[in-house]
Design an enzyme around this catalytic site. Structure first.
Site, PDB file in Angstrom:
ATOM      1  N   LEU A 104      33.249  11.503-138.214  1.00  8.16           N
ATOM      2  CA  LEU A 104      33.996  11.070-138.707  1.00  8.16           C
ATOM      3  C   LEU A 104      35.367  11.183-138.879  1.00  8.16           C
ATOM      4  O   LEU A 104      36.449  10.484-138.449  1.00  8.16           O
ATOM      5  CB  LEU A 104      34.401  11.067-140.278  1.00  8.16           C
ATOM      6  CG  LEU A 104      33.405  11.956-141.515  1.00  8.16           C
ATOM      7  CD1 LEU A 104      32.887  12.185-142.942  1.00  8.16           C
ATOM      8  CD2 LEU A 104      32.722  10.139-142.318  1.00  8.16           C
ATOM      9  N   GLY A 105      35.477  11.814-137.811  1.00  8.81           N
ATOM     10  CA  GLY A 105      36.931  12.082-137.030  1.00  8.81           C
ATOM     11  C   GLY A 105      36.703  12.980-135.959  1.00  8.81           C
ATOM     12  O   GLY A 105      35.757  14.382-136.113  1.00  8.81           O
ATOM     13  N   ALA A 145      38.407  20.764-133.416  1.00  9.11           N
ATOM     14  CA  ALA A 145      37.226  20.222-134.490  1.00  9.11           C
ATOM     15  C   ALA A 145      36.822  19.182-134.451  1.00  9.11           C
ATOM     16  O   ALA A 145      37.962  17.969-134.263  1.00  9.11           O
ATOM     17  CB  ALA A 145      38.220  21.273-135.284  1.00  9.11           C
ATOM     18  N   THR A 146      35.765  19.054-134.978  1.00  5.06           N
ATOM     19  CA  THR A 146      35.473  17.407-135.773  1.00  5.06           C
ATOM     20  C   THR A 146      35.055  17.439-136.886  1.00  5.06           C
ATOM     21  O   THR A 146      34.633  18.740-137.376  1.00  5.06           O
ATOM     22  CB  THR A 146      34.172  17.216-134.668  1.00  5.06           C
ATOM     23  OG1 THR A 146      32.907  18.067-134.408  1.00  5.06           O
ATOM     24  CG2 THR A 146      34.485  17.384-133.590  1.00  5.06           C
ATOM     25  N   VAL A 147      35.319  16.859-137.244  1.00  5.61           N
ATOM     26  CA  VAL A 147      34.505  16.585-139.306  1.00  5.61           C
ATOM     27  C   VAL A 147      33.003  15.568-138.655  1.00  5.61           C
ATOM     28  O   VAL A 147      33.486  14.509-138.816  1.00  5.61           O
ATOM     29  CB  VAL A 147      35.277  16.082-139.960  1.00  5.61           C
ATOM     30  CG1 VAL A 147      35.733  15.791-141.309  1.00  5.61           C
ATOM     31  CG2 VAL A 147      36.489  16.596-139.705  1.00  5.61           C
ATOM     32  N   LYS A 175      33.426  20.451-141.417  1.00  2.19           N
ATOM     33  CA  LYS A 175      34.646  20.871-140.337  1.00  2.19           C
ATOM     34  C   LYS A 175      34.165  22.056-139.228  1.00  2.19           C
ATOM     35  O   LYS A 175      33.719  22.983-140.020  1.00  2.19           O
ATOM     36  CB  LYS A 175      36.296  20.843-140.447  1.00  2.19           C
ATOM     37  CG  LYS A 175      37.148  21.488-139.975  1.00  2.19           C
ATOM     38  CD  LYS A 175      38.509  21.101-140.326  1.00  2.19           C
ATOM     39  CE  LYS A 175      39.619  21.690-139.547  1.00  2.19           C
ATOM     40  NZ  LYS A 175      40.870  21.602-139.663  1.00  2.19           N
ATOM     41  N   ASP A 232      52.606  20.502-144.404  1.00  3.98           N
ATOM     42  CA  ASP A 232      51.935  19.057-143.406  1.00  3.98           C
ATOM     43  C   ASP A 232      51.134  18.216-143.935  1.00  3.98           C
ATOM     44  O   ASP A 232      50.109  17.197-143.913  1.00  3.98           O
ATOM     45  CB  ASP A 232      50.788  19.664-142.181  1.00  3.98           C
ATOM     46  CG  ASP A 232      50.483  18.278-141.166  1.00  3.98           C
ATOM     47  OD1 ASP A 232      51.040  17.508-140.650  1.00  3.98           O
ATOM     48  OD2 ASP A 232      49.261  18.927-140.677  1.00  3.98           O
TER      49      ASP A 232
END
Length: 470
Positions: A18-19, A24-26, A41, A134
């Protein structure tokens, strides 16, 4: 040629990515045992710095505790030799950032819809002394089931911080950072309120107030305290403009505080959708029907309008399409009946129960007070503006009526505090109370009208007087 290895996690099947970020990657994933869909995540340990380890620990610790309908829920936490896995609620409609990009600008009613949900999440975080630090459209995820629900995500920069407690660590995304963070000054939890102001501005106008080509350009605008301007040829309500102005104050001491933010008229959290407020709406409308039946039209009108204040947010939040349509029809019926009564009440009429109690009909109240105002031009002018508001309401121009009544009340309320005891003071008090009640009822009718037509995009040809926030 090298290929990115897909992380392995025993209890879940990883699906599409997803991103991704710096470490990190999701992925979307499915739990093998139950076939439930989640987002995971995947954090690569080898890429973690000391600060990023601290961020991961903070995120896990906070997500374990924070349970709220507008905060992404953590379902599981796992790790192996290479990766740390945070399994979270899957939000199937992307982020607020993508939502804005697809539409360029959002109608004010849609902005209010999303901001109310963000405010409810923030209220819960403040109750738990948590600041996010954030907040940005990319970290506000959307889930459609079928109604779109906003959920705050990515608590990597969040921390426990009480009101008045200060911090000096630089954290967040520059475009959404409060000036006190970017300029490396001490900051506190009110930094989140600046970020919300930037988010609201971007929703309304399609870009952040300090959109820049480089960090250096952004920093220069902040350092010079460059005025934040509402774009010309746009139109927003006075309530929206007031909140935006008070959120985007460079000086945190002048920025709106949390109490005033949560109580602001633009958000109207007092009427936020929940079962308790829906029951309250039903109770009020039953009282309206009873008053209507016995001929107490003035009381019925205000009760119908009061019920709309609770119904409208509930309808907007309803996720079942059939129920939503039924509720819309119901609200339309109450709105139309309130408008019918409003027209019936215009002009001289037999006294109702409330007017008997006050000894004067609204028309006679105004006439007697106006006759006593000749020695005070400010009082006379304020009364005439309020009377013009009544005439606008009779014509069905509720927006102009509301603005006139608010202008009138803005001048009459201070005068009441200066007025000596006597007949004129008593009449002025009654008139102010009556027009305050009328203004609240008109706001209810306007919100109901907006809801019936909430797919409308603001007309780019509508004009708004040039305005600078700071």
């Amino acid at each position: 040629m090298s290929f990115e290895a897909t992380p392995k996690i025993t209890d879940y099947e990883l699906l599409e990515k997803l991103g991704s970020g710096s470490y990190a990657t999701v992925h979307r994933c499915q739990k093998k045992a139950t076939k439930e869909i989640f987002a995971v995540k995947c954090v690569e340990k080898s890429k973690l710095t000391r600060s990023s380890v601290d961020n991961i620990i903070t995120e896990i610790r906070l997500l374990r505790r924070l349970k709220h309908q507008h905060i992404v829920e953590m379902h599981d936490f796992l790790y192996d030799d290479k990766n740390i896995y945070i399994v979270m609620e899957y939000c199937n409609s992307g982020s607020l950032s993508g939502f804005i990009k697809r539409r360029n600008v959002l109608p004010e009613s849609t902005c209010r819809f999303f901001l109310r949900q963000l405010a409810l999440a923030l209220e819960y975080m403040r109750e738990n002394n948590v600041s996010h630090f954030d907040l940005k459209p990319q970290n506000l995820l959307l889930s459609k089931t079928p109604q779109v629900v906003l959920k705050v995500a990515d608590f990597g920069f969040a921390q426990h911080i009480e009101l008045g407690q200060e911090n000096t660590t630089i954290k967040g995304s520059p475009l959404y950072m409060a000036p006190e963070i970017l300029l490396r000054n001490c900051y506190d939890c009110k930094a989140d309120l600046w970020s919300i102001g930037v988010i609201l501005y971007e929703c309304l106008f399609g870009k952040a107030p300090y959109s820049s080509k480089s960090l250096a350009e952004l920093m220069e605008k902040i350092r010079l305290l460059q005025k934040i301007e509402i774009p010309q040829n746009t139109r927003i309500s006075p309530e929206c403009e007031d909140l935006l102005t008070r959120l985007l104050q460079h000086d945190r001491e002048k920025r709106i505080d949390f109490r005033d933010f949560f109580q602001h008229d633009f958000l109207d959290l007092r009427h936020a959708p929940c079962e308790k407020n829906f029951e309250r709406a039903l109770e009020i409308v039953r009282e309206a029907v009873e008053a209507d039946t016995r001929g107490d039209l003035e009381q019925a009108y205000h009760l119908y309008c009061e019920s709309l204040q609770f119904f409208v947010p509930y309808v907007q939040a309803e996720q079942d399409v059939a129920k939503k349509q039924a509720l819309r029809a119901r609200v339309r019926t109450y709105m139309q009946r309130a408008e019918e009564i409003k027209h019936a009440l215009t002009g001289e009429k037999p006294p109702t129960q409330s007017s008997v109690r006050n000894a004067l009909t609204p028309r006679l109240l105004y006439q007697q007070l106006h006759a006593l105002s000749h020695s005070s031009p400010a009082l006379r002018d304020g009364l005439e503006i309020g009377r013009q508001g009544e005439l606008y309401a009779h014509e069905g121009n509720y927006r102009a009526a509301l603005e006139s009544l608010k202008t009138s009340l803005g001048s009459l309320v201070p005068l009441l505090g200066q007025e000596p005891k006597g007949q004129r003071r008593e009449l002025l008090h009654q008139q102010i109370q009556a027009w305050m009640k009328d203004a609240e009822s008109l706001k209810s009718l306007l919100s109901a009208r907006d809801m019936q037509d909430d797919k409308d995009i603001p007309n780019s040809h509508n004009t708004h007087s040039y305005c600078s926030i700071q």
